[in-house]
Design an enzyme around this catalytic site. Structure first.
Site, PDB file in Angstrom:
ATOM      1  CG  ASP A  77      -4.427  -4.029  -5.514  1.00  0.00           C
ATOM      2  OD1 ASP A  77      -5.491  -3.693  -4.963  1.00  0.00           O
ATOM      3  OD2 ASP A  77      -3.306  -3.747  -5.069  1.00  0.00           O
ATOM      4  CG  HIS A 108      -0.904   2.279  -4.199  1.00  0.00           C
ATOM      5  ND1 HIS A 108      -1.108   2.165  -5.541  1.00  0.00           N
ATOM      6  CD2 HIS A 108      -1.363   1.129  -3.659  1.00  0.00           C
ATOM      7  CE1 HIS A 108      -1.671   0.986  -5.803  1.00  0.00           C
ATOM      8  NE2 HIS A 108      -1.829   0.336  -4.679  1.00  0.00           N
ATOM      9  CD  GLU A 112      -8.733   1.677  -0.734  1.00  0.00           C
ATOM     10  OE1 GLU A 112      -7.729   2.218  -0.210  1.00  0.00           O
ATOM     11  OE2 GLU A 112      -8.913   1.640  -1.966  1.00  0.00           O
ATOM     12  CG  HIS A 113      -7.168  -2.464   0.428  1.00  0.00           C
ATOM     13  ND1 HIS A 113      -6.699  -1.187   0.195  1.00  0.00           N
ATOM     14  CD2 HIS A 113      -7.571  -2.937  -0.768  1.00  0.00           C
ATOM     15  CE1 HIS A 113      -6.818  -0.908  -1.101  1.00  0.00           C
ATOM     16  NE2 HIS A 113      -7.339  -1.943  -1.714  1.00  0.00           N
ATOM     17  CD  GLN A 142      -2.968  -0.345  -0.089  1.00  0.00           C
ATOM     18  OE1 GLN A 142      -3.402   0.790  -0.197  1.00  0.00           O
ATOM     19  NE2 GLN A 142      -3.143  -1.270  -1.017  1.00  0.00           N
ATOM     20  CG  HIS A 144     -51.304  15.046  -3.154  1.00  0.00           C
ATOM     21  ND1 HIS A 144     -50.939  16.326  -3.464  1.00  0.00           N
ATOM     22  CD2 HIS A 144     -50.170  14.299  -3.274  1.00  0.00           C
ATOM     23  CE1 HIS A 144     -49.634  16.345  -3.755  1.00  0.00           C
ATOM     24  NE2 HIS A 144     -49.152  15.130  -3.646  1.00  0.00           N
TER      25      HIS A 144
END
Lengths: 426, 426
Positions: free
Chosen positions: A353, A254, A319-320, A251, A412
């Site tokens: 991924d 990145h 996230e992961h 990670q 209505h």
């Protein structure tokens, strides 16, 4: 890595977005420029911001042909297998229209319709991501979207990376534009001479892309506002330190802003992972990026027991999430918030991924509290369907008109009553 | 009503949102004030904007008891029946977690988890809408959300309307706050001393509520940015003019900004509906609101045939669509964009507002192109689940590392390879 001790009272504050006023002003200016000047703005902004002097926005067939000559056959084979696996997973997400019929002549249902046209943002920048194309395009195609426009920032030479072009072509994408940033988002939302406006924009990008997506949200739909990637590894003493460290670094490489976190109740593991991270960092090609990420955001939460570890994971809403503990499946039901959950010692995050099947477009920055992975559902919309017989309307008229009048909505009530026969002009 | 002739070449321009800079500034100021001053800001803003001097934000049990004394038994019965029908419909939307097992030891799945805590905005203003409570709360409850906080603007007397309180109590809502506007949205998103922050805010509101929801989107999730209500009636010569007119007026009475549209290929119907609208307007309690709506936004699109009518409807992407033509069910498949579709002469739109079952929180302003009715899906999030055996990782390692290296992500490749046994510290 920094080690933070967690006890019963420990809580992680929810991330509250910081002010991005400077970036927002830039983005607002870019959107205005694209709306006013169309293609001209796209050429100018691509020259100024991406350093590429384009002669046309749309990728030509000859560029695709050229790309195939630059990509090795084993890479093309891997791309094809990835597409197949990812398509297989997403086909299981398809939801059907349904209709119920009731004996009083009422029919109620839900009609599922694919979006007409979507735009897919494929980031360039720090790394070119062919996998992003697959992850965005496949669910749209499985949903039945007929028009897909892809945008990705041009390299300085006016080209897109060969891997990006080959992947797009393998998926059958006909419209590829060499633009990125807020200008690409604006073009997809409002349209230009060359680019027809879309109904939804998906795909991750940098802060300018994220802010632009939020600015056009409402004019078009968007998938989510993606931030930097993050991983949390939940591990106990059974985990192998070098494996955990390798996953954290996958990670960290990145982005300097990426976050890699270990949550464990084992002091031995915490110390060993910290050491392994340092050892493995030294031989990484992206050592600088990964080191910055680890030093700034990396943290090991050392808890007193597994219960605290799970509580900490749920506060992080990663996230992961990797679960490398003795019986990982037993913990699954206790996880309330996570974009993707990787169970056991061999399910390293990178399998998700590119290849395994589930989507890698996932909620970041704690938004797994309320967001889901990109899915087929993101590319359809539903319509409620109602059908009443005269008998059903008569039977329910009292209750409906009572509620309408409770809300002060006389017209209505009258729309129901006029159909009951007594004051219609039939 | 204004009649516009539609031919083959006719297109309706997509609504592009107008600048709301003044309102946005007000909203940004309110959000800042609530974040900085918490409850104090809520009291002050409720005093200044709603004209109510509250002594506490949360509705007390004694207020609920009092409300029951003000609501007639037949109204309570109608509310209960509406809740039951709406719950029955939404229960059909529930999606399950799933898991697939593959012979190579790969397991892939999708875990469905309800949101922890949501906030429901119930508008006050031009009309009090008990039905909004049901429509927002029921899908959340069916989804399994455990904490629901409701907000609704206080009346000048410091109370909420009795119908609102009774409806909330019937649904079992424990947290009701007498605040509205952007300040209520800010409180739900960021929390105050009294109000814990939520994960998602749903429910319609005015322009200030809509802008506030967009501003906090990302910190929390939101359902959609709702604009004024609209209806399109697709009718042919078989439709009864007085019925069509009554349905158009039932939208028009909501709001001066509401839009009521008739699309028809019958000149006779167009003229008769126009006349009926004028006749029925005169006796409506909300004549002024409805007349302003009809005069400013109301339009009859007169087409040359049913095909053109359908095309026009799809360009409008209406929130509510009534299909009053000879074989309404046959047209259903041709409708690409509509929030809710009401089929046939007896399915007047008001049946869907309160009672039938489907949600009345629907995409407005043409956003049915990409948005869906509020549903159970809005109150869950999904997590991907992956589990690999060692054998599966070995079998797929080549392809995964090939793709990782194509993207320039060496640490990703190493996280796979370290598990293959040759360079692990096992």
């Amino acid at each position: 890595m920094r080690i933070v001790k967690v006890d019963e009272a420990f809580t992680i504050k929810r991330t509250v977005e910081a002010g991005k006023e400077k970036e927002q002003q830039i983005v607002d200016g870019i959107i205005k420029q694209v709306r006013e000047q169309g293609d001209e703005a796209l050429f100018a902004l691509t020259r100024d911001l991406d350093g590429a002097d384009l002669t046309q926005l749309k990728v030509k067939q000859s560029e695709l042909d050229q790309a195939y000559q630059q990509v090795e056959p084993n890479v093309i084979a891997a791309i094809r297998e990835a597409i197949e696996r990812i398509r297989d997973f997403h086909q299981r997400q398809v939801t059907q229209s349904w209709m119920t019929t009731h004996s009083d002549g009422v029919m109620l249902g839900q009609k599922v319709t694919p979006l007409d046209r979507v735009g897919v943002y494929v980031p360039g920048g720090k790394a070119a991501y062919p996998s992003s194309i697959i992850m965005n395009v496949v669910p749209a195609q499985v949903a039945g979207v007929s028009e897909i426009a892809m945008v990705s920032p041009s390299q300085k030479n006016g080209q897109l990376p060969a891997g990006v072009l080959v992947t797009a072509h393998e998926l059958g994408i006909k419209e590829i534009y060499k633009i990125g940033g807020a200008q690409a988002v604006a073009a997809l939302a409002y349209g230009t001479e060359t680019i027809a406006p879309v109904d939804k924009i998906t795909g991750p990008g940098n802060i300018f892309v994220a802010l632009a997506k939020r600015a056009v949200y409402g004019v078009v739909d968007i998938d989510m506002i993606a931030g930097p990637s993050d991983i949390t590894v939940l591990a106990d003493e059974t985990a192998i330190p070098s494996h955990v460290a390798a996953d954290l670094l996958s990670q960290a490489e990145h982005d300097e802003l990426a976050t890699a976190v270990l949550v464990t109740d084992s002091k031995t593991l915490a110390d060993a992972v910290s050491e392994q991270v340092e050892t493995q960092l030294k031989t990484l090609p992206k050592e600088d990026i990964a080191r910055t990420s680890i030093e700034n955001q990396g943290v090991i939460y050392l808890t007193e027991n597994l219960v605290q570890s799970i509580r900490t994971v749920n506060q992080l809403a990663p996230e992961h999430l990797e679960i490398i503990v003795e019986n990982p499946m037993e913990q699954l039901g206790k996880i309330r918030h996570a974009g993707a959950i990787f169970l056991g010692p061999y399910t390293t995050e990178p399998v998700g991924d590119y290849f395994a099947g589930p989507n890698h477009v996932l909620p970041t920055e704690g938004t797994a509290r309320f967001s889901s992975p990109l899915s087929v559902d993101d590319f359809v919309k539903k319509s409620s369907v109602l059908s009443y017989s005269k008998e059903a309307l008569i039977a329910q008229a009292d209750a409906i008109t009572t509620l309408a009048r409770l809300e002060g909505l006389e017209a209505h009530a009258r729309a129901v009553e006029i159909r009951l026969g007594d004051d219609s002009d039939e």
